[in-house]
Design a protein around this motif. Structure first.
Motif, PDB file in Angstrom:
ATOM      1  N   CYS A  61      49.513  27.762  34.743  1.00  0.00           N
ATOM      2  CA  CYS A  61      50.191  28.061  36.017  1.00  0.00           C
ATOM      3  C   CYS A  61      49.554  27.270  37.150  1.00  0.00           C
ATOM      4  O   CYS A  61      48.340  27.363  37.359  1.00  0.00           O
ATOM      5  CB  CYS A  61      50.119  29.556  36.309  1.00  0.00           C
ATOM      6  SG  CYS A  61      50.950  30.034  37.850  1.00  0.00           S
ATOM      7  N   GLN A  66      44.751  32.879  36.770  1.00  0.00           N
ATOM      8  CA  GLN A  66      44.912  34.332  36.680  1.00  0.00           C
ATOM      9  C   GLN A  66      46.378  34.734  36.488  1.00  0.00           C
ATOM     10  O   GLN A  66      46.674  35.894  36.174  1.00  0.00           O
ATOM     11  CB  GLN A  66      44.345  35.015  37.935  1.00  0.00           C
ATOM     12  CG  GLN A  66      45.101  34.763  39.231  1.00  0.00           C
ATOM     13  CD  GLN A  66      44.604  33.531  39.983  1.00  0.00           C
ATOM     14  OE1 GLN A  66      44.216  32.541  39.357  1.00  0.00           O
ATOM     15  NE2 GLN A  66      44.596  33.613  41.307  1.00  0.00           N
ATOM     16  N   TYR A  67      47.305  33.774  36.658  1.00  0.00           N
ATOM     17  CA  TYR A  67      48.723  34.081  36.504  1.00  0.00           C
ATOM     18  C   TYR A  67      49.214  33.571  35.147  1.00  0.00           C
ATOM     19  O   TYR A  67      48.998  32.411  34.785  1.00  0.00           O
ATOM     20  CB  TYR A  67      49.538  33.456  37.639  1.00  0.00           C
ATOM     21  CG  TYR A  67      49.086  33.918  39.007  1.00  0.00           C
ATOM     22  CD1 TYR A  67      49.157  35.255  39.368  1.00  0.00           C
ATOM     23  CD2 TYR A  67      48.569  33.004  39.924  1.00  0.00           C
ATOM     24  CE1 TYR A  67      48.737  35.680  40.616  1.00  0.00           C
ATOM     25  CE2 TYR A  67      48.145  33.422  41.174  1.00  0.00           C
ATOM     26  CZ  TYR A  67      48.226  34.758  41.507  1.00  0.00           C
ATOM     27  OH  TYR A  67      47.799  35.174  42.740  1.00  0.00           O
ATOM     28  N   CYS A  80      55.683  30.983  36.034  1.00  0.00           N
ATOM     29  CA  CYS A  80      54.730  32.016  36.456  1.00  0.00           C
ATOM     30  C   CYS A  80      55.029  32.415  37.892  1.00  0.00           C
ATOM     31  O   CYS A  80      55.764  31.730  38.612  1.00  0.00           O
ATOM     32  CB  CYS A  80      53.287  31.509  36.331  1.00  0.00           C
ATOM     33  SG  CYS A  80      52.932  30.026  37.325  1.00  0.00           S
ATOM     34  N   SER A  81      54.462  33.526  38.299  1.00  0.00           N
ATOM     35  CA  SER A  81      54.669  34.038  39.657  1.00  0.00           C
ATOM     36  C   SER A  81      53.403  34.751  40.127  1.00  0.00           C
ATOM     37  O   SER A  81      52.725  35.397  39.322  1.00  0.00           O
ATOM     38  CB  SER A  81      55.850  35.008  39.691  1.00  0.00           C
ATOM     39  OG  SER A  81      55.971  35.619  40.965  1.00  0.00           O
ATOM     40  N   PRO A  82      53.089  34.653  41.407  1.00  0.00           N
ATOM     41  CA  PRO A  82      51.904  35.353  41.928  1.00  0.00           C
ATOM     42  C   PRO A  82      52.143  36.845  42.156  1.00  0.00           C
ATOM     43  O   PRO A  82      51.215  37.583  42.488  1.00  0.00           O
ATOM     44  CB  PRO A  82      51.639  34.644  43.249  1.00  0.00           C
ATOM     45  CG  PRO A  82      52.994  34.210  43.704  1.00  0.00           C
ATOM     46  CD  PRO A  82      53.740  33.844  42.440  1.00  0.00           C
TER      47      PRO A  82
END
Length: 346
Positions: A61, A66-67, A80-82
């Motif tokens: 990502c 972390q995503y 991916c998305s936060p």
């Protein structure tokens, strides 16, 4: 031959994000339904980006390790998305609405007819209204829609006691309107039911047609009973705004704010509360309380007698009485206060 296991239907999930940086996700486009991805996972479309592949074909990502990169059900490039997703069932955490009835109108009395309980002068009630947000269908239930209740006509005792009765009638009227609407009545039928609970108190003190139109507007805007009551009293100048707080959220992201108010039975009551509290030490530590729990109690008789009215700026109240001379206004003010004292202290 054993039966083939059936795939379980995926539960809809929601996500929210503060896209405009104003501290909440209560604006249109800041809450979304998550996209179902492979492996019974969900991806929030808010802030979604395409994952990048390295030389070995492994995806990562661009927003940070972390995503997680998730692959669409139909295949294709992972994304991916936060912003996190949560099941729509129970996703929204909402604080309960407190129904503050304020000080009781009539308490116990002794054999001589004197009040034996605590006396509150110019007491108020804590009411909340909700600005534009998800739960109000992005309608501003706090918006000033104009004055409905008039405060400053008629003789001193009759006028003041009438305004108190009208303000109390707003509560019963909004309750009747909302109950009818919840029971299946049309918005216009519910508006008429609400206005019917107020009509007859004093037509000169209440703009009846305006009240019906406002109730209709409130109901069609997704506003509830307390939104309506606070909105009408705020527009009539009877509320002190304490502040805003987050009343509904998704995963800690605010999607609906509420505004806490102390609302009084008359505009005069609100003005004297605002001008009188700073003079009294008993209010110094707590003030108006917090937006979520406004502190709206009235003055005790001792506190009220200690107020110095010569230090109060009552120009806002005077502006409603421009047809009278300044001396008559001062006399009228004294008569109104004396009349109020007579209604609460035998």
């Amino acid at each position: 031959m054993p039966a083939r296991a059936q795939s379980q239907p995926q539960t809809e999930q929601l996500c929210a994000a503060d896209l405009n940086g104003n501290g909440d996700a209560a604006d249109p486009g800041e809450i979304a339904t998550c996209t179902a991805m492979a492996g019974s996972t969900f991806l929030c479309p808010l802030g979604q980006v395409t994952c990048a592949a390295d030389a070995q074909g492994a995806y990562s990502c661009p927003l940070g390790s972390q995503y997680q990169c998730l692959t669409p059900d139909s295949g294709g490039t992972p994304a991916c998305s936060p912003n996190a997703c949560t099941p729509s069932a129970g996703a929204i955490t909402t604080s309960p609405v407190v129904d503050d009835l304020g000080a009781a109108n009539d308490g116990t009395i002794d054999d001589a007819g004197n009040c034996s309980g605590a006396i509150e002068i110019f007491s108020g009630r804590a009411l909340r209204c909700r600005p534009a947000g998800l739960l109000t269908t992005f309608s501003n239930c706090c918006r000033n829609r104009g004055s409905v209740i008039k405060d400053g006509t008629g003789s001193a005792l009759t006028s003041l006691s009438t305004k108190i009765a009208v303000a109390k009638g707003v509560f019963s009227g909004m309750r009747a309107a909302y109950a009818a609407f919840q029971a299946g009545a049309s918005a216009s039928q519910a508006a008429s039911a609400g206005a019917g609970a107020i009509i007859g108190i004093d037509p000169t003190s209440l703009a009846i047609s305006l009240a019906i139109n406002l109730v209709l507007e409130f109901l069609l805007s997704g506003c509830d009973q307390q939104d309506m009551e606070a909105g009408i009293l705020r527009g009539s100048g009877m509320c002190h705004e304490v502040g805003a707080w987050c009343s509904s959220s998704i995963l800690g992201v605010c999607i609906q704010k509420s505004v806490g108010n102390c609302c009084f039975n008359t505009r005069l009551g609100r003005i004297i509360q605002e001008q009188g509290r700073p003079q009294l030490k008993s209010f110094n530590s707590i003030g108006w309380g917090s937006p979520k729990t406004p502190y709206c109690r009235g003055f005790t008789p001792e506190e009220f007698q200690a107020l110095d009215f010569s230090r109060m700026d009552l120009s806002e109240y005077y502006s409603d009485l421009t047809a009278k001379t300044q001396s008559n206004i001062q006399i009228d003010m004294k008569e109104r206060i004396d009349a109020y004292m007579q209604t609460v202290i035998p």
